[in-house]
Design an enzyme around this catalytic site. Structure first.
Site, PDB file in Angstrom:
ATOM      1  N   TYR A 124     -68.296  24.054 -20.391  1.00  0.00           N
ATOM      2  CA  TYR A 124     -67.438  24.603 -19.347  1.00  0.00           C
ATOM      3  C   TYR A 124     -67.829  26.046 -19.028  1.00  0.00           C
ATOM      4  O   TYR A 124     -67.957  26.429 -17.868  1.00  0.00           O
ATOM      5  CB  TYR A 124     -65.967  24.536 -19.775  1.00  0.00           C
ATOM      6  N   ASN A 147     -62.081  16.730  -9.484  1.00  0.00           N
ATOM      7  CA  ASN A 147     -63.253  16.050  -8.914  1.00  0.00           C
ATOM      8  C   ASN A 147     -62.854  14.764  -8.199  1.00  0.00           C
ATOM      9  O   ASN A 147     -62.416  13.814  -8.837  1.00  0.00           O
ATOM     10  CB  ASN A 147     -64.250  15.750 -10.033  1.00  0.00           C
ATOM     11  N   CYS A 155     -68.785  14.773 -13.718  1.00  0.00           N
ATOM     12  CA  CYS A 155     -67.931  15.650 -14.527  1.00  0.00           C
ATOM     13  C   CYS A 155     -67.853  15.183 -15.980  1.00  0.00           C
ATOM     14  O   CYS A 155     -67.508  15.967 -16.860  1.00  0.00           O
ATOM     15  CB  CYS A 155     -66.543  15.789 -13.901  1.00  0.00           C
ATOM     16  N   HIS A 156     -68.225  13.927 -16.246  1.00  0.00           N
ATOM     17  CA  HIS A 156     -68.245  13.444 -17.629  1.00  0.00           C
ATOM     18  C   HIS A 156     -69.309  14.161 -18.461  1.00  0.00           C
ATOM     19  O   HIS A 156     -69.255  14.127 -19.689  1.00  0.00           O
ATOM     20  CB  HIS A 156     -68.469  11.922 -17.670  1.00  0.00           C
ATOM     21  N   GLU A 182     -75.566   7.118 -20.905  1.00  0.00           N
ATOM     22  CA  GLU A 182     -76.608   8.082 -20.600  1.00  0.00           C
ATOM     23  C   GLU A 182     -77.367   8.540 -21.859  1.00  0.00           C
ATOM     24  O   GLU A 182     -78.231   9.405 -21.785  1.00  0.00           O
ATOM     25  CB  GLU A 182     -76.023   9.284 -19.861  1.00  0.00           C
TER      26      GLU A 182
END
Length: 190
Positions: A124, A147, A155-156, A182
């Site tokens: 962040y 978002n 945003c994850h 991912e």
């Protein structure tokens, strides 16, 4: 005395797609994908449609076949999300409509999209520093929570500097699944 006219209503189509993280509502305008909504059923879906109606001036029209939509971005988004969840897509190219975001939040979300690729994460505070707001970690958290295009605007991928995964509007389990997809986290055991 002159009357001010309201902005003209904008056409919007939406569809609901089943995904490994549950049903997603995808909404698009002529400009591009405008909203992605997690858990797209019942009240969550009605709230999303009400938000779109208020922002665009007309109720979105449902299309069960995104390829038949008058908004090509809806078809592109549905295809790209299918390929993403199948492990075949690492970067989204669908046009985006930023109508539901603005100011600092949009600036942070655009920076996130441009600089944190598939398989990577950012903190962040790191994002706050990137947009020239030292000490703005909480504001970045609020931007992530606002978002309108989750998954596509990733945003994850924003996590705590302490090593925790942080919060997530779609739920922490959804965030874990996306990060595992991912390769950032191990696959969930169940």
């Amino acid at each position: 005395m002159t009357e001010t006219s309201a902005a003209p209503a904008r056409t919007c189509s939406y569809t609901v797609r089943d995904t490994p993280i549950g049903p997603l509502l995808l909404a698009a305008t002529d400009e591009g994908l405008v909203e992605v909504v997690f858990h797209a059923r019942g009240r969550a879906m009605e709230r999303a449609l009400a938000r779109l109606t208020a922002a665009l001036g007309a109720r979105p029209v449902r299309t069960d076949d995104p390829a038949a939509s008058p908004h090509p971005a809806l078809a592109v988004a549905a295809d790209e999300l299918s390929r993403y969840f199948a492990g075949e897509l690492r970067a989204f190219t669908v046009d985006l409509d930023w109508t539901l975001s603005g100011g600092f939040n949009e600036k942070v979300l655009r920076e996130l999209t441009a600089s944190v690729p598939f398989g990577a994460t950012a903190g962040y505070q790191d994002l706050a520093d990137r947009v020239g707001e030292p000490g703005g970690a909480r504001a970045v958290g609020a931007a992530m929570g606002s978002n309108p295009l989750p998954v596509v605007v990733p945003c994850h991928r924003v996590v705590e500097s302490s090593g925790g995964i942080g919060g997530f509007g779609g739920g922490l389990e959804t965030k874990r699944v996306l990060l595992a997809l991912e390769g950032v986290l191990p696959e969930p055991l169940f």
